[in-house]
Design a protein around this motif. Structure first.
Motif, short mmCIF file in Angstrom:
data_model
loop_
_atom_site.label_atom_id
_atom_site.label_comp_id
_atom_site.label_asym_id
_atom_site.label_seq_id
_atom_site.Cartn_x
_atom_site.Cartn_y
_atom_site.Cartn_z
N ALA A 113 -29.53 -45.43 -13.80
CA ALA A 113 -30.98 -45.48 -13.52
C ALA A 113 -31.79 -45.73 -14.77
CB ALA A 113 -31.41 -44.17 -12.84
N THR A 114 -31.31 -45.24 -15.92
CA THR A 114 -32.08 -45.39 -17.17
C THR A 114 -31.60 -46.53 -18.04
OG1 THR A 114 -30.63 -43.81 -18.27
CG2 THR A 114 -32.61 -42.93 -17.19
N ASP A 115 -30.39 -47.06 -17.75
CA ASP A 115 -29.84 -48.13 -18.58
C ASP A 115 -28.96 -49.01 -17.70
OD1 ASP A 115 -28.71 -49.80 -20.43
OD2 ASP A 115 -28.01 -48.23 -21.79
N ASP A 116 -29.50 -50.18 -17.31
CA ASP A 116 -28.75 -51.02 -16.37
C ASP A 116 -27.57 -51.72 -17.03
OD1 ASP A 116 -29.99 -52.90 -17.92
OD2 ASP A 116 -31.14 -53.83 -16.31
N SER A 117 -27.34 -51.47 -18.32
CA SER A 117 -26.14 -52.03 -18.97
C SER A 117 -24.95 -51.09 -18.84
CB SER A 117 -26.43 -52.31 -20.45
OG SER A 117 -26.63 -51.10 -21.16
N LYS A 118 -25.14 -49.99 -18.09
CA LYS A 118 -24.05 -49.05 -17.90
C LYS A 118 -23.81 -48.80 -16.42
CE LYS A 118 -24.83 -46.60 -22.28
NZ LYS A 118 -25.10 -45.28 -22.92
N ARG A 119 -22.55 -48.63 -16.06
CA ARG A 119 -22.20 -48.29 -14.70
C ARG A 119 -20.81 -47.66 -14.68
NH1 ARG A 119 -22.15 -53.97 -11.58
NH2 ARG A 119 -22.00 -52.54 -9.82
N THR A 120 -20.39 -47.20 -13.52
CA THR A 120 -19.11 -46.50 -13.41
C THR A 120 -18.14 -47.32 -12.57
OG1 THR A 120 -20.26 -44.40 -13.53
CG2 THR A 120 -18.02 -44.35 -12.70
N LEU A 121 -16.86 -47.25 -12.96
CA LEU A 121 -15.79 -47.95 -12.23
C LEU A 121 -14.74 -46.91 -11.84
CD1 LEU A 121 -14.02 -51.24 -13.28
CD2 LEU A 121 -12.66 -49.22 -12.86
N TRP A 122 -14.29 -46.98 -10.57
CA TRP A 122 -13.22 -46.10 -10.09
C TRP A 122 -12.03 -46.95 -9.62
CZ3 TRP A 122 -18.32 -45.34 -8.58
CH2 TRP A 122 -18.92 -44.13 -9.00
N THR A 123 -10.82 -46.48 -9.92
CA THR A 123 -9.62 -47.12 -9.39
C THR A 123 -8.48 -46.12 -9.39
OG1 THR A 123 -8.00 -48.90 -9.68
CG2 THR A 123 -9.00 -48.05 -11.68
N ARG A 124 -7.88 -45.94 -8.23
CA ARG A 124 -6.70 -45.09 -8.06
C ARG A 124 -6.91 -43.68 -8.67
NH1 ARG A 124 -1.31 -48.90 -8.77
NH2 ARG A 124 -1.85 -50.38 -7.13
N GLY A 125 -8.07 -43.12 -8.41
CA GLY A 125 -8.34 -41.76 -8.86
C GLY A 125 -8.82 -41.66 -10.29
N PHE A 126 -8.94 -42.79 -11.01
CA PHE A 126 -9.42 -42.76 -12.38
C PHE A 126 -10.86 -43.24 -12.43
CE2 PHE A 126 -4.85 -43.00 -12.85
CZ PHE A 126 -4.59 -42.16 -13.93
N GLU A 127 -11.63 -42.63 -13.30
CA GLU A 127 -13.04 -43.00 -13.47
C GLU A 127 -13.25 -43.51 -14.88
OE1 GLU A 127 -17.14 -40.58 -13.97
OE2 GLU A 127 -16.08 -40.23 -12.07
N PHE A 128 -13.96 -44.62 -15.00
CA PHE A 128 -14.22 -45.23 -16.30
C PHE A 128 -15.70 -45.52 -16.44
CE2 PHE A 128 -9.91 -46.42 -15.07
CZ PHE A 128 -9.17 -46.10 -16.21
N ASN A 129 -16.23 -45.32 -17.64
CA ASN A 129 -17.59 -45.70 -17.96
C ASN A 129 -17.59 -47.12 -18.50
OD1 ASN A 129 -18.72 -43.14 -17.32
ND2 ASN A 129 -18.04 -42.34 -19.31
N ALA A 130 -18.31 -48.00 -17.82
CA ALA A 130 -18.36 -49.40 -18.21
C ALA A 130 -19.71 -49.72 -18.82
CB ALA A 130 -18.11 -50.30 -17.00
N THR A 131 -19.69 -50.45 -19.95
CA THR A 131 -20.90 -50.81 -20.66
C THR A 131 -20.95 -52.32 -20.86
OG1 THR A 131 -20.82 -48.71 -21.86
CG2 THR A 131 -22.28 -50.41 -22.74
N ARG A 132 -22.11 -52.88 -20.61
CA ARG A 132 -22.30 -54.33 -20.81
C ARG A 132 -22.32 -54.61 -22.31
NH1 ARG A 132 -21.46 -58.22 -17.12
NH2 ARG A 132 -22.88 -59.96 -17.30
N LYS A 133 -21.36 -55.42 -22.80
CA LYS A 133 -21.29 -55.71 -24.22
C LYS A 133 -21.00 -57.19 -24.46
CE LYS A 133 -19.71 -51.20 -25.95
NZ LYS A 133 -18.64 -50.49 -26.71
N LEU A 134 -21.28 -57.59 -25.69
CA LEU A 134 -20.95 -58.94 -26.12
C LEU A 134 -19.59 -58.90 -26.81
CD1 LEU A 134 -22.47 -61.62 -25.86
CD2 LEU A 134 -23.21 -61.33 -28.23
N LYS A 135 -18.64 -59.65 -26.29
CA LYS A 135 -17.29 -59.69 -26.84
C LYS A 135 -16.92 -61.13 -27.17
CE LYS A 135 -15.92 -55.31 -26.44
NZ LYS A 135 -15.33 -54.50 -27.54
N LEU A 136 -15.81 -61.27 -27.89
CA LEU A 136 -15.33 -62.60 -28.25
C LEU A 136 -14.26 -63.02 -27.25
CD1 LEU A 136 -16.00 -64.63 -30.46
CD2 LEU A 136 -14.09 -63.75 -31.79
N ASP A 137 -14.48 -64.13 -26.58
CA ASP A 137 -13.54 -64.63 -25.58
C ASP A 137 -12.48 -65.50 -26.28
OD1 ASP A 137 -12.20 -65.65 -23.45
OD2 ASP A 137 -13.95 -66.44 -22.41
#
Length: 890
Positions: free
Chosen positions: A849-873
């Motif tokens: 709600a306060t930072d749209d560059s962050k969100r949560t990801l769930w898979t097979r019982g695991f929770e991860f904090n995801a952040t929008r970042k600039l990376k090198l492809d």
């Protein structure tokens, strides 16, 4: 490109428009020698390959120019013909007894002319080359013919062709016809020059027809990208009896490779040279190979290790079972061996034989097991008994025909002739291990050839009223993946049915195979139009007989050698083969070095690189370290200073730099590099980092997922596992370096394992390993899978119904090995592993709600904090491009 179908396929035609003979000119575009036609016609009938190269050139300049015809052919092949047609006049090559050609040969050398037209150019190839002056507007036709029997090794026959054109060629054509009466079970191709662009030229029947633009390097250069190896591997259908008797024109050939036999337990002693000349890379590679080989031993095997330099020492007092504990102890021992001292081959071999004798006498070994000795050395004997003939006599008397000895000669300093006789005297064979980055793989591959004995004391019997002049028909051992070949001549009044009995020994019983072949039916089969190379079986018989006679000459007494040589020479002349006993005199027009001589190189030629002239003192590095003088015994001296001089010395030793004049410059450069002071500078801004993984996630709208590793349960990681795809990806991750030390991809069908490190790529296919450098072009097509690597170093595994796996040695920011995934929608519902879990049941939460560059990801019982970042492809290689992705940490 589809592989041939299963069992019913009996003949394959490969049509490739390529340059397999090299018509090389010096500055071809400048001197205007134009290759206007080149054809290669290779016909493989029942493993026997007959290859004809025809090249036509024209001189488009207004002055005389020199054209050089050059091609590489397999070492086991015999040249059978070469001719030139110049201004309508044919200049043939005449094959003569070597002594008869010696006068012309010596005269050519005395005149300063190029007398030797054939020379060894690598592990498997020899180079044929001849030059001729061409008048303005004149045309020349070159034709070279050679023949070889393709021998089965580790389950395949291999046809190796060298492709090295020096210019673009307008019209190139190559036809390969493979005819096998048993039917072809599989076929695969490998190339070190094929690109995806060139692959577009592949059509049905493996037709390769590149246009000039496809051959051309980027930016419209006149150079060609077609430069490297083209390899065809195949096998034929087999039955439990394992036998196929084929008959043509009064001759027969019997191929024997039975299926369904269990591996016989083996007792093996590894005899390893650890003398001073093994210092550096050689001993490192030996340790690496030994550890891998020990891991391949089966629990029912018994083994021991003997290391030798000036003295010989054994790891254990007896042979021990290959239990997990013993293998682990042996690996530690192998990892600890050091190189120093002289070379006492005699004592080491007698110690090894004594170990086997004791174990046999005291019944410590499994009933019916096979005993093998594997000797690895890089030098001549220098300590103890040093007379090679005496050592050969001692070892032969000690073994007494009870065990098989296999000798591996490391590098070119070793006396290969000495090792070859040592092995052939004792039912084994010798092999040269070439000093290269993949020497450890060469050692492992040779071991794989002899690691699985299936039969002992194998003998072939045919009715005496049916056959005569039969090649070798008794063999001490038959190994998995190989094939025994017996050929002979039918008698004039032979029966309508040719029968054969093959007998051998299993661990606890004798076994007999019965086969028969209808003579008239076989004769009719081989007269069909598809067998265009008719009469090949007689030539196959002669080829095999000559090779076996030459081999017997190595291990026989002097009294018998002359008779064997006379027989081999007669066959060589009668069938026009250039062998070690014959030479081919190549005639040219008057005034053009009127004759040259082509002779067959022999493996036991040796090249010794020395660091000093005889009688001079050894040059020394700082601290009193003496440079070794090219062979065997290195003094064990302390350097007198700290720092990396010893690793440098070992590197210098392993490379065997022959030029002493370069030494001072090398040492000076080295000291400059190691002692240079650097002034402090401000640190550069941190570059954008490449994530450890970039994962395309199917079935949802968010961008790619960037994954970084921050902690692991241990160094070994299961990255991907999909049993439905027959795929597994593992890796070793070093937290201190924040990168993978290796990643391994394993496919179950076809059976393929690819082990990548930052240094190189190792491909293992059916126990056969090959090593490639990163950024080395590679194109391999096998049933159900295609493997490619481009000049950027991107290695891809692809198939129409599989996930595409990519591997890359990334040298940009955050350098290290990288794994790429494409077509991830093809993962099955059973995918798992550290990365596989992101392809099952992935759910995304809404943006924070306060930072749209962050969100949560769930898979097979695991929770991860995801952040929008600039990376090198890195997916398209260096230097990489910026990528905005959702980043998570593991």
């Amino acid at each position: 490109m589809k592989p041939p179908g299963p069992a019913r396929v009996g003949a394959i035609v490969l049509v490739l428009l390529s340059l397999l003979a090299v018509l090389q000119t010096t500055c071809a575009q400048k001197n205007a020698i134009d290759i206007y036609s080149l054809t290669v016609d290779s016909r493989v009938s029942s493993r026997f390959a007959h290859t004809v190269i025809t090249s036509r050139v024209v001189n488009r300049a207004d002055s005389i120019q020199e054209a050089t015809f050059q091609m590489e052919l397999p070492k086991k092949a015999f040249i059978t013909n070469f001719s030139m047609i110049i201004d309508g006049v044919t200049y043939p090559g005449n094959i003569k007894q070597k002594d008869a050609a010696q006068q012309q040969y010596s005269a050519a050398v005395a005149r300063g002319e190029s007398a030797g037209l054939v020379k060894a150019t690598g592990r498997k190839m020899e180079q044929f080359q001849v030059s001729v002056s061409v008048a303005p507007a004149a045309k020349v036709t070159f034709e070279l013919v050679y023949e070889e029997l393709l021998m089965r090794r580790l389950g395949v026959y291999e046809l190796l062709l060298k492709v090295q054109p020096q210019q673009l060629v307008k019209h190139l054509q190559m036809d390969i016809h493979i005819f096998e009466p048993q039917g072809i079970s599989f076929l695969e191709t490998e190339s070190t020059f094929m690109t995806n662009e060139l692959a577009d030229a592949l059509t049905a029947h493996i037709r390769f027809k590149p246009t000039l633009s496809q051959q051309q390097k980027p930016a419209g250069q006149q150079d060609t990208v077609v430069d490297g190896d083209f390899i065809i591997r195949y096998d034929v259908n087999r039955t439990l009896s394992g036998g196929s008797i084929q008959i043509e024109n009064g001759y027969f050939v019997h191929y024997f490779a039975p299926e369904g036999l269990s591996t016989i337990p083996k007792n093996v002693i590894f005899v390893i040279d650890t003398s001073g000349s093994m210092m550096g890379k050689k001993i490192q590679q030996t340790r690496e190979a030994l550890i891998k080989i020990l891991e391949d031993l089966r629990p029912e095997d018994h083994f021991n290790l003997i290391s030798f330099s000036s003295e010989a020492s054994q790891w254990k007092p007896l042979l021990v079972p290959a239990s997990t504990q013993n293998v682990e102890e042996a690996k530690k021992y192998a990892n600890s061996i050091q190189a120093r001292g002289g070379t006492n081959i005699n004592n080491a071999m007698l110690m090894a034989v004594q170990l086997l004798d004791t174990a046999t006498r005291e019944e410590q070994l499994p009933l019916g097991s096979v005993s093998l000795l594997l000797l690895l050395t890089d030098g001549d004997p220098t300590v103890g008994e040093t007379n090679p003939k005496k050592i050969q006599k001692n070892v032969k008397e000690a073994i007494g025909g009870q065990y098989s000895l296999f000798c591996l000669g490391f590098g070119f300093d070793v006396s290969y002739a000495f090792l070859e006789k040592l092995a052939l005297d004792n039912g084994g064979l010798a092999r040269r291990i070439y000093e290269d980055s993949d020497s450890a793989l060469q050692l492992q591959d040779f071991y794989q050839e002899v690691a699985n004995p299936l039969l002992t004391t194998v003998s072939f019997e045919y009715p005496g009223n049916a056959v005569e002049e039969v090649t070798q028909d008794n063999f001490p051992l038959f190994f998995k993946g190989s094939e025994m070949v017996v050929a002979g001549k039918l008698r004039a009044q032979s029966p309508d049915v040719l029968s054969a009995t093959v007998s051998g020994q299993l661990p606890t019983e004798n076994i007999t195979f019965q086969m028969e072949s209808q003579v008239a039916k076989q004769e009719e089969e081989f007269q069909k139009p598809k067998y265009i190379f008719h009469g090949f079986m007689e030539r196959l018989w002669a080829y095999l007989t000559i090779h076996q006679l030459l081999e017997r000459m190595v291990s026989t007494s002097d009294a018998e050698k002359q008779a064997l040589e006379t027989q081999a020479l007669g066959l060589s002349l009668n069938y026009s083969f250039v062998t070690p006993l014959t030479s081919m005199v190549v005639t040219k027009p008057e005034g053009q070095e009127q004759s040259q001589v082509a002779e067959k190189p022999v493996e036991n030629g040796r090249t010794v690189f020395r660091h000093r002239a005889m009688g001079h003192k050894r040059p020394r590095l700082p601290g009193g370290v003496a440079l070794h003088d090219g062979g065997h015994d290195v003094p064990n001296r302390k350097s007198g200073r700290s720092g990396p001089l010893i690793p440098f010395y070992e590197k210098l030793m392993s490379e065997r730099n022959p030029d002493v004049g370069l030494l001072s410059g090398i040492v000076g450069d080295y000291l400059d590099e190691t002692m240079e002071e650097t002034s402090p500078t401000a640190p550069p801004p941190a570059p954008i980092q490449a994530p450890t993984f970039i994962l395309p996630l199917p079935g949802q709208s968010v961008d790619q997922l960037c994954v970084d590793i921050k902690s692991t349960p241990g160094p070994l990681l299961l990255l991907l596992s999909d049993p439905d795809q027959g795929l597994e990806v593992t890796g070793e991750y070093k937290m201190e370096k924040a990168q993978f030390s290796w990643i391994e991809v394993t496919f179950k069908n076809p059976q393929l394992q690819v082990h990548v490190s930052p240094e190189h790529v190792v491909v293992t296919r059916d126990r056969r390993s090959s090593q490639y450098k990163w950024k080395e072009t590679l194109f391999m097509v096998m049933p159900g899978l295609k493997m490619t690597m481009d000049k950027a170093g991107l290695l891809l595994f692809s198939s129409p119904d599989r996930v595409t796996i990519g591997l890359l040695s990334w040298d940009g920011p955050g350098q290290g090995l990288r794994l790429l995934l494409r077509d991830t929608d093809r993962f099955s519902s059973h995918v798992g592993g550290l990365l596989g879990r992101f392809y099952q049941g992935v759910a995304w939460g809404p943006p924070d709600a306060t930072d749209d560059s962050k969100r949560t990801l769930w898979t097979r019982g695991f929770e991860f904090n995801a952040t929008r970042k600039l990376k090198l492809d890195y997916q398209e290689g260096t230097p990489g491009t910026e990528l905005s992705c959702w980043s998570i940490e593991l």
